[in-house]
Design a protein around this motif. Structure first.
Motif, PDB file in Angstrom:
ATOM      1  N   SER A 206      51.329   1.595  76.856  1.00  0.00           N
ATOM      2  CA  SER A 206      51.040   2.997  76.628  1.00  0.00           C
ATOM      3  C   SER A 206      50.681   3.257  75.168  1.00  0.00           C
ATOM      4  O   SER A 206      49.742   4.003  74.867  1.00  0.00           O
ATOM      5  CB  SER A 206      52.241   3.851  77.036  1.00  0.00           C
ATOM      6  OG  SER A 206      52.024   5.213  76.761  1.00  0.00           O
ATOM      7  N   ASP A 207      51.426   2.621  74.255  1.00  0.00           N
ATOM      8  CA  ASP A 207      51.144   2.786  72.827  1.00  0.00           C
ATOM      9  C   ASP A 207      49.769   2.231  72.477  1.00  0.00           C
ATOM     10  O   ASP A 207      49.027   2.817  71.673  1.00  0.00           O
ATOM     11  CB  ASP A 207      52.214   2.082  71.992  1.00  0.00           C
ATOM     12  CG  ASP A 207      53.575   2.749  72.103  1.00  0.00           C
ATOM     13  OD1 ASP A 207      53.625   3.923  72.517  1.00  0.00           O
ATOM     14  OD2 ASP A 207      54.586   2.095  71.788  1.00  0.00           O
ATOM     15  N   SER A 215      41.616   0.389  66.068  1.00  0.00           N
ATOM     16  CA  SER A 215      42.944  -0.215  66.109  1.00  0.00           C
ATOM     17  C   SER A 215      43.149  -1.005  67.397  1.00  0.00           C
ATOM     18  O   SER A 215      43.803  -2.054  67.397  1.00  0.00           O
ATOM     19  CB  SER A 215      44.020   0.871  65.979  1.00  0.00           C
ATOM     20  OG  SER A 215      43.957   1.498  64.716  1.00  0.00           O
ATOM     21  N   ARG A 216      42.586  -0.510  68.510  1.00  0.00           N
ATOM     22  CA  ARG A 216      42.679  -1.276  69.756  1.00  0.00           C
ATOM     23  C   ARG A 216      41.962  -2.621  69.619  1.00  0.00           C
ATOM     24  O   ARG A 216      42.426  -3.647  70.132  1.00  0.00           O
ATOM     25  CB  ARG A 216      42.082  -0.475  70.926  1.00  0.00           C
ATOM     26  CG  ARG A 216      42.842   0.782  71.281  1.00  0.00           C
ATOM     27  CD  ARG A 216      42.542   1.254  72.703  1.00  0.00           C
ATOM     28  NE  ARG A 216      41.121   1.428  72.960  1.00  0.00           N
ATOM     29  CZ  ARG A 216      40.429   2.527  72.703  1.00  0.00           C
ATOM     30  NH1 ARG A 216      41.043   3.572  72.135  1.00  0.00           N
ATOM     31  NH2 ARG A 216      39.154   2.607  72.988  1.00  0.00           N
ATOM     32  N   ALA A 217      40.849  -2.602  68.906  1.00  0.00           N
ATOM     33  CA  ALA A 217      40.109  -3.839  68.678  1.00  0.00           C
ATOM     34  C   ALA A 217      40.940  -4.825  67.867  1.00  0.00           C
ATOM     35  O   ALA A 217      40.892  -6.045  68.108  1.00  0.00           O
ATOM     36  CB  ALA A 217      38.792  -3.536  67.962  1.00  0.00           C
ATOM     37  N   VAL A 219      44.226  -5.055  67.894  1.00  0.00           N
ATOM     38  CA  VAL A 219      45.229  -5.606  68.813  1.00  0.00           C
ATOM     39  C   VAL A 219      44.600  -6.667  69.695  1.00  0.00           C
ATOM     40  O   VAL A 219      45.179  -7.741  69.933  1.00  0.00           O
ATOM     41  CB  VAL A 219      45.870  -4.490  69.651  1.00  0.00           C
ATOM     42  CG1 VAL A 219      46.817  -5.081  70.696  1.00  0.00           C
ATOM     43  CG2 VAL A 219      46.611  -3.495  68.769  1.00  0.00           C
ATOM     44  N   ARG A 220      43.404  -6.385  70.239  1.00  0.00           N
ATOM     45  CA  ARG A 220      42.738  -7.363  71.099  1.00  0.00           C
ATOM     46  C   ARG A 220      42.478  -8.671  70.360  1.00  0.00           C
ATOM     47  O   ARG A 220      42.632  -9.762  70.917  1.00  0.00           O
ATOM     48  CB  ARG A 220      41.424  -6.765  71.631  1.00  0.00           C
ATOM     49  CG  ARG A 220      41.614  -5.633  72.625  1.00  0.00           C
ATOM     50  CD  ARG A 220      40.329  -5.352  73.404  1.00  0.00           C
ATOM     51  NE  ARG A 220      39.238  -4.936  72.531  1.00  0.00           N
ATOM     52  CZ  ARG A 220      38.968  -3.672  72.221  1.00  0.00           C
ATOM     53  NH1 ARG A 220      39.732  -2.693  72.716  1.00  0.00           N
ATOM     54  NH2 ARG A 220      37.957  -3.361  71.436  1.00  0.00           N
ATOM     55  N   LYS A 221      42.106  -8.546  69.095  1.00  0.00           N
ATOM     56  CA  LYS A 221      41.850  -9.738  68.299  1.00  0.00           C
ATOM     57  C   LYS A 221      43.129 -10.565  68.115  1.00  0.00           C
ATOM     58  O   LYS A 221      43.121 -11.792  68.229  1.00  0.00           O
ATOM     59  CB  LYS A 221      41.293  -9.342  66.936  1.00  0.00           C
ATOM     60  CG  LYS A 221      40.940 -10.523  66.037  1.00  0.00           C
ATOM     61  CD  LYS A 221      40.334 -10.047  64.724  1.00  0.00           C
ATOM     62  CE  LYS A 221      40.013 -11.244  63.818  1.00  0.00           C
ATOM     63  NZ  LYS A 221      39.433 -10.790  62.523  1.00  0.00           N
ATOM     64  N   GLU A 222      44.260  -9.848  67.852  1.00  0.00           N
ATOM     65  CA  GLU A 222      45.533 -10.547  67.665  1.00  0.00           C
ATOM     66  C   GLU A 222      45.985 -11.252  68.946  1.00  0.00           C
ATOM     67  O   GLU A 222      46.613 -12.299  68.923  1.00  0.00           O
ATOM     68  CB  GLU A 222      46.598  -9.540  67.224  1.00  0.00           C
ATOM     69  CG  GLU A 222      46.464  -9.052  65.795  1.00  0.00           C
ATOM     70  CD  GLU A 222      46.657 -10.174  64.787  1.00  0.00           C
ATOM     71  OE1 GLU A 222      47.622 -10.961  64.941  1.00  0.00           O
ATOM     72  OE2 GLU A 222      45.850 -10.265  63.854  1.00  0.00           O
ATOM     73  N   LEU A 223      45.621 -10.661  70.100  1.00  0.00           N
ATOM     74  CA  LEU A 223      46.003 -11.260  71.378  1.00  0.00           C
ATOM     75  C   LEU A 223      44.997 -12.294  71.874  1.00  0.00           C
ATOM     76  O   LEU A 223      45.215 -12.925  72.911  1.00  0.00           O
ATOM     77  CB  LEU A 223      46.149 -10.155  72.438  1.00  0.00           C
ATOM     78  CG  LEU A 223      47.286  -9.144  72.209  1.00  0.00           C
ATOM     79  CD1 LEU A 223      47.208  -8.030  73.250  1.00  0.00           C
ATOM     80  CD2 LEU A 223      48.637  -9.837  72.256  1.00  0.00           C
TER      81      LEU A 223
END
Length: 226
Positions: A206-207, A215-217, A219-223
Protein backbone atom coordinates in the motif's frame (compact mmCIF):
# COMPACT_ATOMS: atom_id res chain seq x y z
CA UNK A 1 -35.71 35.44 -19.15
CA UNK A 2 -33.88 34.69 -15.88
CA UNK A 3 -35.38 36.77 -13.04
CA UNK A 4 -33.33 39.15 -10.95
CA UNK A 5 -31.92 38.04 -7.63
CA UNK A 6 -33.16 41.35 -6.23
CA UNK A 7 -36.80 40.35 -6.80
CA UNK A 8 -38.27 40.26 -3.29
CA UNK A 9 -41.26 38.22 -4.47
CA UNK A 10 -39.01 35.17 -4.87
CA UNK A 11 -38.07 32.96 -1.94
CA UNK A 12 -34.66 33.41 -0.32
CA UNK A 13 -33.23 30.15 -1.71
CA UNK A 14 -34.19 31.14 -5.26
CA UNK A 15 -32.72 34.61 -4.82
CA UNK A 16 -29.47 33.18 -3.44
CA UNK A 17 -29.22 30.82 -6.44
CA UNK A 18 -29.67 33.74 -8.82
CA UNK A 19 -27.13 35.79 -6.86
CA UNK A 20 -24.54 33.04 -7.13
CA UNK A 21 -25.05 32.78 -10.87
CA UNK A 22 -25.11 36.49 -11.67
CA UNK A 23 -22.83 38.02 -9.03
CA UNK A 24 -20.34 35.29 -8.05
CA UNK A 25 -19.95 32.94 -11.00
CA UNK A 26 -19.05 29.26 -11.12
CA UNK A 27 -15.60 28.39 -9.82
CA UNK A 28 -15.21 31.62 -7.85
CA UNK A 29 -14.95 32.05 -4.07
CA UNK A 30 -17.05 34.32 -1.91
CA UNK A 31 -17.33 35.06 1.80
CA UNK A 32 -20.18 34.69 4.27
CA UNK A 33 -20.01 38.43 4.83
CA UNK A 34 -20.51 39.12 1.11
CA UNK A 35 -23.57 36.87 1.08
CA UNK A 36 -25.08 38.52 4.14
CA UNK A 37 -24.35 42.00 2.80
CA UNK A 38 -26.23 41.11 -0.39
CA UNK A 39 -29.29 40.08 1.65
CA UNK A 40 -29.43 42.53 4.58
CA UNK A 41 -32.11 41.73 7.12
CA UNK A 42 -32.87 38.32 5.55
CA UNK A 43 -32.87 35.66 8.26
CA UNK A 44 -31.20 32.27 7.76
CA UNK A 45 -29.72 33.21 4.40
CA UNK A 46 -26.80 30.84 5.07
CA UNK A 47 -29.20 27.93 5.59
CA UNK A 48 -31.16 28.76 2.44
CA UNK A 49 -27.90 28.67 0.49
CA UNK A 50 -27.05 25.25 1.96
CA UNK A 51 -30.50 24.04 0.86
CA UNK A 52 -29.35 24.47 -2.74
CA UNK A 53 -27.10 21.41 -2.34
CA UNK A 54 -30.27 19.31 -2.28
CA UNK A 55 -30.90 20.43 -5.84
CA UNK A 56 -27.50 19.58 -7.28
CA UNK A 57 -25.71 22.84 -6.50
CA UNK A 58 -22.13 22.37 -5.34
CA UNK A 59 -20.90 24.96 -2.87
CA UNK A 60 -17.65 23.99 -1.15
CA UNK A 61 -16.26 25.10 2.19
CA UNK A 62 -12.70 24.65 3.45
CA UNK A 63 -13.70 21.13 4.46
CA UNK A 64 -13.86 20.22 0.77
CA UNK A 65 -11.40 22.78 -0.65
CA UNK A 66 -8.14 23.21 1.25
CA UNK A 67 -7.41 26.45 -0.65
CA UNK A 68 -10.29 28.22 1.08
CA UNK A 69 -10.08 30.03 4.40
CA UNK A 70 -12.58 29.25 7.15
CA UNK A 71 -14.72 32.27 6.23
CA UNK A 72 -14.74 31.48 2.49
CA UNK A 73 -16.85 29.24 0.26
CA UNK A 74 -16.65 28.43 -3.43
CA UNK A 75 -19.53 28.26 -5.91
CA UNK A 76 -18.33 25.20 -7.84
CA UNK A 77 -21.28 24.11 -9.96
CA UNK A 78 -24.80 25.25 -10.74
CA UNK A 79 -27.60 22.73 -10.23
CA UNK A 80 -31.32 22.77 -10.95
CA UNK A 81 -32.77 26.19 -11.87
CA UNK A 82 -34.82 26.39 -8.70
CA UNK A 83 -36.32 29.74 -9.70
CA UNK A 84 -38.33 28.02 -12.45
CA UNK A 85 -41.87 26.86 -11.57
CA UNK A 86 -41.94 23.38 -10.03
CA UNK A 87 -38.14 23.07 -9.78
CA UNK A 88 -37.76 23.93 -6.08
CA UNK A 89 -39.53 20.87 -4.73
CA UNK A 90 -37.25 19.11 -2.26
CA UNK A 91 -36.14 15.72 -3.52
CA UNK A 92 -36.69 12.52 -1.56
CA UNK A 93 -33.90 11.65 0.87
CA UNK A 94 -32.31 15.10 0.90
CA UNK A 95 -33.61 16.49 4.19
CA UNK A 96 -31.03 18.16 6.38
CA UNK A 97 -29.06 15.92 8.73
CA UNK A 98 -29.86 16.99 12.29
CA UNK A 99 -27.47 16.83 15.22
CA UNK A 100 -29.19 13.77 16.68
CA UNK A 101 -29.07 11.86 13.41
CA UNK A 102 -25.44 12.87 12.94
CA UNK A 103 -24.49 11.46 16.37
CA UNK A 104 -26.39 8.27 15.57
CA UNK A 105 -24.51 7.74 12.29
CA UNK A 106 -21.14 8.50 13.89
CA UNK A 107 -21.80 6.02 16.69
CA UNK A 108 -23.04 3.35 14.29
CA UNK A 109 -19.91 3.76 12.15
CA UNK A 110 -17.58 3.41 15.13
CA UNK A 111 -16.71 7.13 15.12
CA UNK A 112 -14.24 6.58 12.29
CA UNK A 113 -14.01 7.14 8.55
CA UNK A 114 -15.53 4.11 6.86
CA UNK A 115 -13.26 4.58 3.84
CA UNK A 116 -9.80 4.85 5.41
CA UNK A 117 -10.42 4.04 9.10
CA UNK A 118 -8.99 7.25 10.55
CA UNK A 119 -10.54 8.66 13.75
CA UNK A 120 -11.16 12.30 14.74
CA UNK A 121 -7.98 14.17 15.65
CA UNK A 122 -5.68 11.46 14.31
CA UNK A 123 -3.05 12.87 11.94
CA UNK A 124 -2.68 11.57 8.41
CA UNK A 125 0.54 9.64 7.83
CA UNK A 126 3.43 11.91 6.92
CA UNK A 127 1.53 15.13 7.70
CA UNK A 128 0.50 17.35 10.59
CA UNK A 129 -3.10 17.47 9.37
CA UNK A 130 -5.65 16.18 11.86
CA UNK A 131 -8.66 14.26 10.56
CA UNK A 132 -12.15 15.72 10.73
CA UNK A 133 -15.18 13.49 10.32
CA UNK A 134 -18.37 14.39 8.53
CA UNK A 135 -21.51 12.65 7.30
CA UNK A 136 -21.74 11.97 3.56
CA UNK A 137 -24.67 10.87 1.47
CA UNK A 138 -23.76 7.81 -0.61
CA UNK A 139 -25.78 6.38 -3.46
CA UNK A 140 -26.15 2.61 -3.07
CA UNK A 141 -26.99 0.15 -5.83
CA UNK A 142 -29.35 -2.43 -4.35
CA UNK A 143 -30.06 -5.99 -5.48
CA UNK A 144 -32.50 -5.87 -8.38
CA UNK A 145 -31.08 -2.62 -9.75
CA UNK A 146 -32.84 -0.13 -7.47
CA UNK A 147 -30.89 2.73 -5.89
CA UNK A 148 -31.08 4.39 -2.50
CA UNK A 149 -29.23 7.14 -0.66
CA UNK A 150 -27.67 6.17 2.66
CA UNK A 151 -25.54 8.02 5.21
CA UNK A 152 -21.91 7.13 5.93
CA UNK A 153 -19.14 8.61 8.07
CA UNK A 154 -16.12 9.85 6.12
CA UNK A 155 -13.15 12.08 6.81
CA UNK A 156 -12.58 15.28 4.89
CA UNK A 157 -10.10 13.70 2.48
CA UNK A 158 -12.23 10.69 1.59
CA UNK A 159 -15.40 12.76 1.33
CA UNK A 160 -13.82 15.01 -1.28
CA UNK A 161 -12.60 12.09 -3.34
CA UNK A 162 -15.81 10.08 -3.01
CA UNK A 163 -18.41 12.57 -4.23
CA UNK A 164 -19.34 10.60 -7.34
CA UNK A 165 -18.94 7.09 -5.88
CA UNK A 166 -21.80 4.62 -5.97
CA UNK A 167 -21.69 1.80 -3.42
CA UNK A 168 -22.54 -1.49 -5.16
CA UNK A 169 -24.25 -3.63 -2.52
CA UNK A 170 -25.48 -6.06 -5.17
CA UNK A 171 -21.93 -6.84 -6.33
CA UNK A 172 -20.68 -7.29 -2.74
CA UNK A 173 -23.48 -9.75 -1.98
CA UNK A 174 -22.81 -11.72 -5.16
CA UNK A 175 -19.07 -11.88 -4.47
CA UNK A 176 -19.71 -13.01 -0.89
CA UNK A 177 -22.05 -15.74 -2.11
CA UNK A 178 -19.27 -17.11 -4.32
CA UNK A 179 -16.70 -17.51 -1.53
CA UNK A 180 -15.49 -20.88 -0.34
CA UNK A 181 -16.36 -21.90 3.21
CA UNK A 182 -12.84 -21.02 4.40
CA UNK A 183 -12.94 -17.60 2.75
CA UNK A 184 -16.43 -16.98 4.12
CA UNK A 185 -15.27 -17.76 7.67
CA UNK A 186 -12.36 -15.35 7.30
CA UNK A 187 -14.63 -12.61 5.97
CA UNK A 188 -17.16 -13.26 8.74
CA UNK A 189 -14.42 -12.76 11.32
CA UNK A 190 -13.43 -9.42 9.79
CA UNK A 191 -17.06 -8.32 9.63
CA UNK A 192 -17.74 -9.34 13.24
CA UNK A 193 -14.65 -7.48 14.48
CA UNK A 194 -15.32 -4.61 12.04
CA UNK A 195 -11.61 -4.45 11.26
CA UNK A 196 -8.86 -6.26 9.47
CA UNK A 197 -5.22 -6.30 10.48
CA UNK A 198 -3.02 -5.94 7.42
CA UNK A 199 0.24 -7.85 7.24
CA UNK A 200 3.57 -6.02 7.04
CA UNK A 201 3.84 -7.02 3.38
CA UNK A 202 0.36 -5.74 2.54
CA UNK A 203 1.05 -2.44 4.28
CA UNK A 204 4.33 -2.11 2.37
CA UNK A 205 2.48 -2.72 -0.91
CA UNK A 206 0.00 0.00 0.00
CA UNK A 207 2.84 2.39 0.85
CA UNK A 208 4.54 1.61 -2.47
CA UNK A 209 1.37 2.30 -4.44
CA UNK A 210 1.01 5.72 -2.80
CA UNK A 211 4.51 6.85 -3.85
CA UNK A 212 5.01 9.21 -6.82
CA UNK A 213 6.23 7.52 -10.00
CA UNK A 214 9.89 8.56 -9.62
CA UNK A 215 9.97 7.02 -6.16
CA UNK A 216 8.14 3.89 -7.34
CA UNK A 217 10.79 3.53 -10.02
CA UNK A 218 13.47 3.71 -7.32
CA UNK A 219 11.78 0.87 -5.41
CA UNK A 220 11.48 -1.23 -8.57
CA UNK A 221 15.17 -0.74 -9.24
CA UNK A 222 16.07 -1.84 -5.69
CA UNK A 223 13.93 -4.96 -6.13
CA UNK A 224 15.45 -5.71 -9.51
CA UNK A 225 12.12 -5.37 -11.31
CA UNK A 226 13.32 -2.94 -13.99
Amino acid sequence: MTPSWRDDSLGTMKRVALWLVSEVGEGRPFTKETLRDAFPGVSQVDRRMRDLRDFGWRIDTNREDADLDSHEQRFVKRGDPVWEPGRATRKTGTTAIGAGRRREVLQRDGNMCRSCGIVPGETYAGTYEAAQLDIARREVLKPGGSKATELVTECKRCRIGGRELVADLDRVLQEAAGLSSVERNVLSGWVEADERQFSRLEQLWSDYRSLPEESRAHVRKELGVD
